[in-house]
Design an enzyme around this catalytic site. Structure first.
Site, PDB file in Angstrom:
ATOM      1  CE  LYS B  77       1.997  -2.430  -0.760  1.00  0.00           C
ATOM      2  NZ  LYS B  77       1.975  -1.893   0.493  1.00  0.00           N
ATOM      3  CB  SER B 152       0.235   1.669  -1.270  1.00  0.00           C
ATOM      4  OG  SER B 152       0.449   0.795  -0.142  1.00  0.00           O
ATOM      5  CB  SER B 176      -1.154   0.273   2.251  1.00  0.00           C
ATOM      6  OG  SER B 176      -0.809   1.599   1.597  1.00  0.00           O
TER       7      SER B 176
END
Lengths: 98, 493, 487
Positions: B77, B152, B176
């Protein structure tokens, strides 16, 4: 904790974010809505409840006073939006008492 | 080595020398090059760096080392630092920032043999539930390109789902990891707060952020977690307790376990198909030998309100450093304050601004006690609810998200987006380990079955039991295998 | 009545003192003054995305030491908070500080004035925080922020551990303010918690000054004075501010609450901006750091290791030895020197002679050779021996002085030297008489002068005898003999 009219301009000033008039309007109404949801918490009796800042119960996490490696200055300054010699350069600071 | 291989299989073969890390890496890069134009999982693909990492792994294996994640393609990420690579947080303010150091979790995965393939898309600064808040790219759900991957950590989830990586790492602040895992038919696991070092993870809300893995099997999640967890002296909130491995604790059944079904999370509130799906999932747990018990989390309903005060408050302070002085975007102004205001106005997107503003407000003079402190107290009550519930059960089962992945631009009101995390936020507030494991498919319209996730949650530090049980459920149900990603369809924007 | 006699000043002081540690407060960069700009920085103290702080144990110990020195409370529980405000030399745009649970609370600083009067100033608290970087203002011609076109930032200092000492408004004059600061300085240096080098910025202070009519109990409106960079400028700035406020009130005006910057060059202060609106720092507990629990056993251990605090030593030297204020102050200014002195006294039981040696010859030698007394080759044991030799009149003060010089060079035990070289003073009347006779015979003109009434030449004759005897003759006996023979 009733629904507040938020002074969005004041808050944006504190947060150092320039807002357009349109944004002041839009954020003002959205933040008002969100605070209305947040106000649900006033239904909870928290008078005898301790605040949780962290879920972990660690204490006294400390390091020994030992010196380690620093970053190379060129690596650091290469990312500077503006530099002058070995310094970071910023526009003038308007004198203001802390 | 097929792109569908698991991390366990790849590591076994690379360690055995039957395939090289370089071959796995090349194959994965090829896959990325052929599908990521449609999926958009990555903001940066590390073609050359990935090959360098792979060659290093091959050299280590040749020298006799055996690495738990040897040659395993990894999606990182893009809010985690990796030396020499752009680390953007999906934000214009960091669009060109190159990290000069590597996050502890990422460094540990690399040391364990994993190969970072690229930096995966995310909602800007990890604030969002759909990846639509990324300022730098669109990520699509591999099971329906017209839908969001969740957020996210949507890029990491989509990369693993689309076989553009075998495992991924994301960060979970209020859901997330778990929500995008559910949306993308993969396993997503958030460990206990403090289990995985946050050093090098660009903070959203420090007291909630926790790094965790994505994978296509529970076993791979366990292997990835085992490689990156454990105490880190660089993170004061990293727990200094013995690291309990999980990959060697996978269970075949759930006999002897009590699983709590939360009264307040009545799935009848969900869509009919979703309700049926969770009802079946709970029955499947029972069929594996678990005893279902009724538990109550009376204050869980306050989770959202609590979270949306605490997380923005912390974020308002954490994101102050993006000021145009030392790195990142600068928009010049006549004086330094004007520079700050213009930089932050141009650099942050609307959701980030919203959260900074509400967080600033919640901490400001006159409102601190009414909002921030009250939320901290509510947080105590929510944690206490879980403690009581875990007095009656070993694990809790509930939905991971309140719906399957939704179409782009379908949640225009901020609060309706926040509601996506209704089931995941309470666990985050309590710091508990929780995961989402695929639990079946619902027809979300357009005739495309979309995956959903079962959330399992355990007491603090009970990762071994949690992953063990999830493995038993996964092996018995095998829902993830029902449908393959649908990447060959036209991209609708 | 003079206008200034109608008012009293009420002064409180906030001091920022950099702690003496090897590394910074929350990272492993060196805590050192100076250096090329931006070379002592890392992801943590530059606030790079993703970096996290870890507290320096030594700095926390220093805080406990500082608190105990002033009899402050050391609460069992303490924590770090974030103080949020934007400033370009503050990398995170918040400062890690302590808000409602500082490491030390209360306490009092005892200090003395030049006439020896003891004073007390209560402390509100001492809390731990991190320093900022340094801004250099360019384009204004004089380095000042006003009128500058841009600023250059060096983050080497960012993250250096800093304690903020906040006093109660117990100070009544500029002289007291300096006495208070002196007490802080010598105590911190003694404890080893700071070097307190104002010229390097390791002690910086602001003063809150107000005036009120003598006898009034209500506090007047205060002004905060900043930018004082030496004790001398603190004294001047406070005196100036008191006079300014009296002037304002006497001319019918009102003092406004504001921050004023001291201009050392022009000896005046300039209003920086009135505090019409308090800053909204949005303090909250830093979620990146965990709380501190201070165990009683830990506090007791630190307390057990505490040296004698300067004001106690001051009182002891004054009361037990009767030293004057100046000598006492000079002695305890350097804790190690005072320890050395204490050891000399313990071994010799002669405080006055020990004081003479330590502040006299030894300090002179230290200055000449640039070696501290405590670091020199002369041990307190040897000083005590020397005092013993003087007391027993084995040697005279001239020999003692010579011996000290040789001991400084590493000659060792004075007793051994005296024995080996036969330096012992002689009181053998026959031997001394021989020296005297020789000198009188060799200086007939001087003898004639003496007899003609110029008795002050006796000193010359005594000196000649001492010289001839190699310094060993007992001076009072020489004097007496010369007097007798010429009498």
């Amino acid at each position: 904790m009733s629904s507040e009219k938020i002074d969005v301009r004041y808050v944006a000033k504190l947060a150092r974010i320039q807002l357009t008039d349109e944004e002041v309007q839009r954020f003002g109404s959205q933040l008002g809505d969100l605070l209305d949801h947040a106000n649900a918490l006033s239904a909870l009796d928290v008078s005898s409840v301790a605040a949780t800042a962290q879920v972990i119960e660690s204490r006294n996490v400390e390091r020994d006073d030992a010196v380690g490696a620093c970053l190379d200055r060129e690596t650091v300054l290469a990312q500077a939006p503006r530099r002058q010699g070995g310094f970071f350069r910023v526009p003038r600071i308007i004198a203001e008492a802390e | 080595m097929a792109a569908q291989s698991t991390a366990a299989q790849i590591a076994r073969e690379v360690n055995a020398g039957t395939v090289s890390a370089r071959e796995v890496t090349d194959a994965t890069l090829e896959r990325i090059d052929s599908v990521d134009g449609r999926v958009g999982a990555y903001l940066t693909v590390l073609h050359d760096r990935a090959r360098e990492f792979a060659d290093r792994v091959d050299a280590r294996v040749a020298a006799g080392e055996r690495l738990p994640l040897a040659g395993v393609p990894l999606a990182v990420k893009d809010n985690m630092c990796l030396t020499g690579t752009r680390t953007t947080c999906g934000s214009k303010i960091l669009e060109q920032w190159v990290a000069p150091y590597t996050a502890t979790a990422v460094a540990r995965l690399i040391d364990a043999g994993a190969i970072p393939m690229g930096k995966a898309n995310l909602d800007e600064f990890a604030m969002g539930s759909s990846c639509e808040n990324s300022a730098l790219g669109v990520t699509r759900n591999p099971y329906d390109l017209a839908r969001v991957p969740g957020g996210s950590s949507g890029g990491s989830a989509a990369a693993v789902a689309a076989h553009e990586a075998t495992v991924g790492v994301g960060s979970d602040t209020g859901g997330s990891i778990r929500e995008p895992a559910a949306f993308c038919n993969v396993v997503g696991f958030k460990p206990t707060y403090g289990r995985v070092s946050r050093y090098g993870l660009i903070a959203f809300a420090s007291s909630l952020d926790q790094i965790g893995p994505f994978s296509r099997t529970v076993q791979d999640a366990a292997l990835t977690y085992d490689a990156m967890g454990g105490h880190d002296p660089m993170d004061s909130t990293s727990l200094d307790v013995p690291m309990e491995t999980t990959a060697d604790g996978l269970l075949d059944d759930l006999r002897g376990l009590k699983i709590g079904i939360v009264r307040e999370f009545d799935t009848e509130k969900l869509d009919g198909a979703a309700h049926a799906l969770y009802t079946r999932a709970y029955r499947d747990l029972q069929a594996l030998g678990a005893e279902l018990v009724d538990v109550t989390l009376p204050t869980a309903d306050y989770g959202l309100a609590t979270y949306y005060l605490i997380a923005p408050a912390e974020c308002s302070s954490n994101l102050a450093r993006f000021d145009g002085v030392r790195y990142g975007l600068r928009v010049d102004g006549d004086d330094v304050t004007a520079m700050y205001e213009a930089t932050r106005a141009a650099g942050f997107g609307p959701e980030v601004k919203r959260r900074i503003l509400i967080g600033t407000y919640a901490l400001s003079s006159g409102y601190y006690d009414a909002y921030y402190v009250r939320a901290q107290k509510a947080r105590t009550l929510i944690s206490d609810d879980f403690k009581r519930a875990f007095g009656r059960c070993d694990l809790i089962a509930c939905p991971a998200a309140s719906s399957p992945a939704f179409p782009f631009n379908s949640k225009s009101d901020p609060y309706s987006m926040y509601m996506m995390d209704y089931y995941t936020i309470p666990m985050s507030l309590a710091g508990l380990p929780a995961l989402s494991v695929p639990c079946g498919w619902v027809d979300a319209g357009a005739g495309k079955p979309m995956p959903m996730g079962l959330q399992l949650c355990a007491p603090l530090l009970s990762e071994r039991l949690l992953l063990g049980a999830a493995h038993a459920y996964e092996q018995a149900t095998n829902h993830a295998q029902t449908h393959a990603p649908r990447l060959d369809e036209a991209v609708v924007s | 009545m003079n206008a200034s006699d109608k008012y009293e000043a009420v002064i409180g002081i906030e001091c920022h003192v950099e702690l003496k540690t090897a590394s910074k407060m929350f990272c492993a960069c060196p805590n050192e003054f100076g250096g090329e700009p931006n070379t002592k920085v890392c992801p943590v103290c530059l606030a790079l995305p993703g970096a996290l702080p870890v507290a320096n144990r030594k700095a926390i110990e220093h805080m406990v030491r500082a608190g105990l020195a002033f009899d402050a409370d050391i609460p069992a529980f303490s924590k770090f908070d974030r103080k949020n405000y934007f400033y370009p030399d503050m990398p995170k745009d918040y400062q890690i500080s302590q808000f409602d649970m500082p490491l030390t609370q209360g306490g009092e600083v005892k200090y003395w004035l030049e006439d020896g009067t003891m004073k007390v100033c209560r402390l509100t608290r001492i809390h731990l925080e991190e320093d900022t970087g340094k801004s250099t203002h360019a384009g204004s011609g004089d380095g000042r922020i006003a009128g500058s076109s841009h600023s250059l930032i060096d983050f080497n200092r960012a993250g250096v551990p800093l304690m903020e000492c906040v006093s109660e408004p117990d100070i009544r004059s500029a002289q007291e303010a300096v006495g208070y600061l002196d007490a802080l300085k010598r105590t911190f240096i003694l404890l080893g918690v700071s070097d307190v080098k104002m010229e390097e910025g390791s002690l910086r202070c602001d003063a809150n000054v107000s005036i009120r009519p003598i006898g009034a109990t209500e506090l007047g409106t205060k002004a905060e004075i900043k930018n004082m960079n030496s004790f001398r400028s603190v004294e001047r700035a406070i005196e100036h501010e008191i006079a300014r406020q009296i002037g304002v009130v006497e001319s019918g005006g009102r003092v406004v609450q504001e921050t004023r910057g001291w201009d050392e060059v022009n000896g005046t202060s300039i209003s920086m901006r009135s505090k019409e609106q308090a800053h909204d720092y949005r303090y909250f507990p830093d979620p990146d750091l965990v709380p501190i629990e201070v165990a009683r056993a830990f506090v007791d251990r630190i307390r057990g290791e505490m040296p004698e605090i300067p004001w106690r030593r001051f009182e002891r030297y004054r009361a037990e030895y009767g030293f004057n204020v100046k000598q006492t102050t000079q002695m305890i200014e350097d804790g190690a020197l005072a320890d050395y002195f204490d050891e000399c006294v313990r071994l010799s039981k002669n405080p006055q002679q020990a004081l003479n040696f330590v502040l006299g010859d030894l300090s002179r030698l230290a200055n000449e050779t640039d070696v501290a007394v405590v670091q020199s080759k002369v041990t307190p044991q040897e000083v005590a021996e020397l005092i013993g030799l003087l007391e027993s009149k084995t040697i005279n003060s001239k020999i003692a002085k010579d011996l000290l010089g040789r001991m400084w060079a590493g000659a060792g035990s004075p007793r051994a030297i005296v024995q080996a070289e036969g330096l012992a003073q002689t009181s053998d009347e026959g031997a001394i008489e021989k020296f005297v006779d020789d000198v009188l015979a060799a200086n007939p003109a001087v003898v004639a002068d003496y007899k003609a009434g110029k008795t002050n030449v006796a000193g010359f004759l005594v000196g000649q005898v001492m010289k001839t005897s190699g310094g060993k003759a007992n001076p009072p006996m020489v004097q007496a003999l010369i007097k007798k023979k010429l009498g």
